[in-house]
Enzyme design. Structure first.
Site, short mmCIF file in Angstrom:
data_model
loop_
_atom_site.label_atom_id
_atom_site.label_comp_id
_atom_site.label_asym_id
_atom_site.label_seq_id
_atom_site.Cartn_x
_atom_site.Cartn_y
_atom_site.Cartn_z
N ASN A 45 0.95 -1.16 -0.20
CA ASN A 45 0.04 0.01 0.12
C ASN A 45 0.97 1.12 -0.03
O ASN A 45 1.79 1.49 0.99
CB ASN A 45 -0.94 0.21 1.04
N HIS A 86 -12.78 -4.69 -0.51
CA HIS A 86 -12.34 -4.05 -1.92
C HIS A 86 -13.30 -4.67 -2.88
O HIS A 86 -14.29 -5.48 -2.83
CB HIS A 86 -10.99 -4.83 -2.42
N HIS A 87 -13.06 -4.03 -4.06
CA HIS A 87 -13.92 -4.25 -5.28
C HIS A 87 -13.83 -5.55 -5.83
O HIS A 87 -12.94 -6.21 -5.42
CB HIS A 87 -13.42 -3.36 -6.52
N LYS A 114 -10.67 -7.61 -7.60
CA LYS A 114 -9.54 -7.99 -6.78
C LYS A 114 -9.17 -9.32 -6.60
O LYS A 114 -10.17 -10.08 -6.28
CB LYS A 114 -9.54 -7.20 -5.36
P1 NAD Z 1 -5.69 -4.30 -12.83
O1 NAD Z 1 -6.19 -5.70 -13.24
O2 NAD Z 1 -6.62 -3.18 -13.07
O3 NAD Z 1 -4.35 -3.94 -13.55
C1 NAD Z 1 -3.23 -5.06 -13.77
C2 NAD Z 1 -2.78 -4.66 -15.00
O4 NAD Z 1 -1.39 -5.63 -15.22
C3 NAD Z 1 -3.69 -5.60 -16.09
O5 NAD Z 1 -3.67 -4.33 -17.19
C4 NAD Z 1 -2.88 -6.52 -16.80
O6 NAD Z 1 -2.94 -6.78 -18.29
C5 NAD Z 1 -1.46 -6.19 -16.43
N1 NAD Z 1 -0.50 -7.12 -16.61
C6 NAD Z 1 -0.45 -8.45 -16.09
N2 NAD Z 1 0.59 -9.16 -16.11
C7 NAD Z 1 1.28 -8.37 -16.90
C8 NAD Z 1 2.56 -8.48 -17.45
N3 NAD Z 1 3.31 -9.74 -17.47
N4 NAD Z 1 3.00 -7.43 -18.16
C9 NAD Z 1 2.39 -6.35 -18.24
N5 NAD Z 1 1.34 -6.07 -17.81
C10 NAD Z 1 0.86 -7.20 -17.04
O7 NAD Z 1 -5.30 -4.23 -11.35
P2 NAD Z 1 -4.88 -2.93 -10.56
O8 NAD Z 1 -6.19 -2.80 -9.53
O9 NAD Z 1 -4.40 -2.00 -11.14
O10 NAD Z 1 -3.95 -3.54 -9.22
C11 NAD Z 1 -2.63 -4.35 -9.87
C12 NAD Z 1 -1.90 -4.75 -8.59
O11 NAD Z 1 -1.65 -3.58 -7.67
C13 NAD Z 1 -2.41 -5.87 -7.73
O12 NAD Z 1 -1.81 -6.47 -7.12
C14 NAD Z 1 -3.19 -4.65 -6.54
O13 NAD Z 1 -3.59 -5.50 -5.42
C15 NAD Z 1 -2.20 -3.94 -6.50
N6 NAD Z 1 -2.38 -2.41 -5.71
C16 NAD Z 1 -1.44 -2.07 -4.98
C17 NAD Z 1 -1.75 -0.85 -4.38
C18 NAD Z 1 -0.54 -0.29 -3.67
O14 NAD Z 1 -0.73 0.89 -3.08
N7 NAD Z 1 0.65 -1.01 -3.52
C19 NAD Z 1 -2.84 -0.26 -4.58
C20 NAD Z 1 -3.85 -0.59 -5.59
C21 NAD Z 1 -3.61 -1.94 -6.09
#
Ligand code: NAD
Length: 268
Positions: free
Chosen positions: A128, A159-160, A163
């Site tokens: 996060n 969460h949505h 997720k």
């Molecule tokens: P999402 O599904 O909207 O986006 C993920 C994207 O990654 C997709 O477009 C998918 O096609 C792409 N992807 C998957 N494998 C790939 C690869 N090998 N190469 C390039 N692109 C690839 O999901 P999101 O809501 O954007 O969340 C992504 C991640 O971040 C999740 O693990 C989520 O839990 C995490 N997240 C972290 C924080 C934080 O603050 N650290 C905040 C929100 C979400």
């Protein structure tokens, strides 16, 4: 100037980062990487989203390795999926480029891959990126320490519905914060309760997950005592603060020595 490549650029977080980057000083969007096979290489960013200021003509690639060869890059920001974390870490280490990872649901193998890369490049992983959550983590540690073992701790996250991992990386981090303060370990975490489970073990830390709708992320830590209860809650109202945190981390990481960092290092 820190030149940033965003991996997962068409995802919810990728889009939030691209939209935010133009509002930040000292950062430049150098490229975007999508999932392999998601598009023919070389399409302009504008084919998929309104180009951010300065992002016109920017190319999307479906290969991080090629992107790092073709595009001068200082830091890669990766919000994708655990399945590609190890490969992306190795590519960044090979290219000598810093890596900020926001992906959650990482297992032991992925964490080890990040640490291996961190021997050669600066790597920051945070489940996060919001400042509020960093402060909440400190508050949880302090409260757990002050209240002591007589209080039951439960972490609830919502969460949505899209997720993919549960409990959320943030819920696990908050449980770890509480456990650390009490000298406990992950063996005390309970993520499932059903049926005749008997009385709650004294040192258990419960983690419960709700999924539905469009909820960006809510975390509540309950401290349940005899005759009284404390609750600490964080509600994310947009993805903006995660994007802001990721970009702040990227700016901070640029030119740092090799090592494994967290958001606490950025804020301190
Ligand atoms: P999402 O599904 O909207 O986006 C993920 C994207 O990654 C997709 O477009 C998918 O096609 C792409 N992807 C998957 N494998 C790939 C690869 N090998 N190469 C390039 N692109 C690839 O999901 P999101 O809501 O954007 O969340 C992504 C991640 O971040 C999740 O693990 C989520 O839990 C995490 N997240 C972290 C924080 C934080 O603050 N650290 C905040 C929100 C979400």
């Amino acid at each position: 100037m820190t030149r940033v490549v965003v991996v997962g650029v068409l995802g919810r977080m990728g889009q939030a980062i691209v939209q935010r980057i133009s509002k930040e000083t000292g950062l430049q969007l150098a490229g975007g990487v999508v999932e392999r096979g998601a598009l023919g290489p070389g399409k302009p960013l504008s084919a998929f989203m309104p180009p951010p200021p300065g992002g016109e003509g920017l190319c999307l690639l479906d290969d991080l390795g090629k992107c790092l060869t073709d595009t001068p890059t200082d830091v890669v920001i990766d919000f994708t999926a655990p399945t590609c974390t190890a490969v992306h870490a190795a590519l960044c280490a090979q290219a000598g480029v810093g890596l900020v990872v926001g992906t959650t649901g990482l297992g032991e193998a992925e964490r080890e891959a990040l640490k291996a890369a961190a021997a050669r490049i600066p790597v920051l992983w945070a489940p996060n990126m919001s400042i509020g959550i960093q402060v909440l983590g400190l508050a949880v540690q302090e409260m757990a320490r002050r209240l002591g073992e007589g209080w039951d701790i439960e972490v609830l996250e919502i969460h949505h519905k899209r997720k993919k991992d549960a409990p959320s990386g943030t819920a696990l981090k908050l449980a770890e914060d509480a456990a650390k303060a009490l000298g406990l370990g992950a063996q005390h975490f309970c993520t499932q309760r059903s049926g005749m489970i008997g009385e709650r073990p004294a040192k258990e830390i419960g983690l419960q997950s709700l999924r539905g709708g469009e909820v960006i992320g809510e975390h509540t830590v309950y401290f349940l005592g005899e005759g009284e209860r404390l609750e600490l809650r964080h509600c994310a109202q947009s993805r903006e603060q995660f994007a802001q945190g990721a970009l702040r981390a990227a700016r901070w990481l640029h030119a740092k020595p090799a090592g494994f960092y967290g958001m606490g290092d950025v804020l301190s």
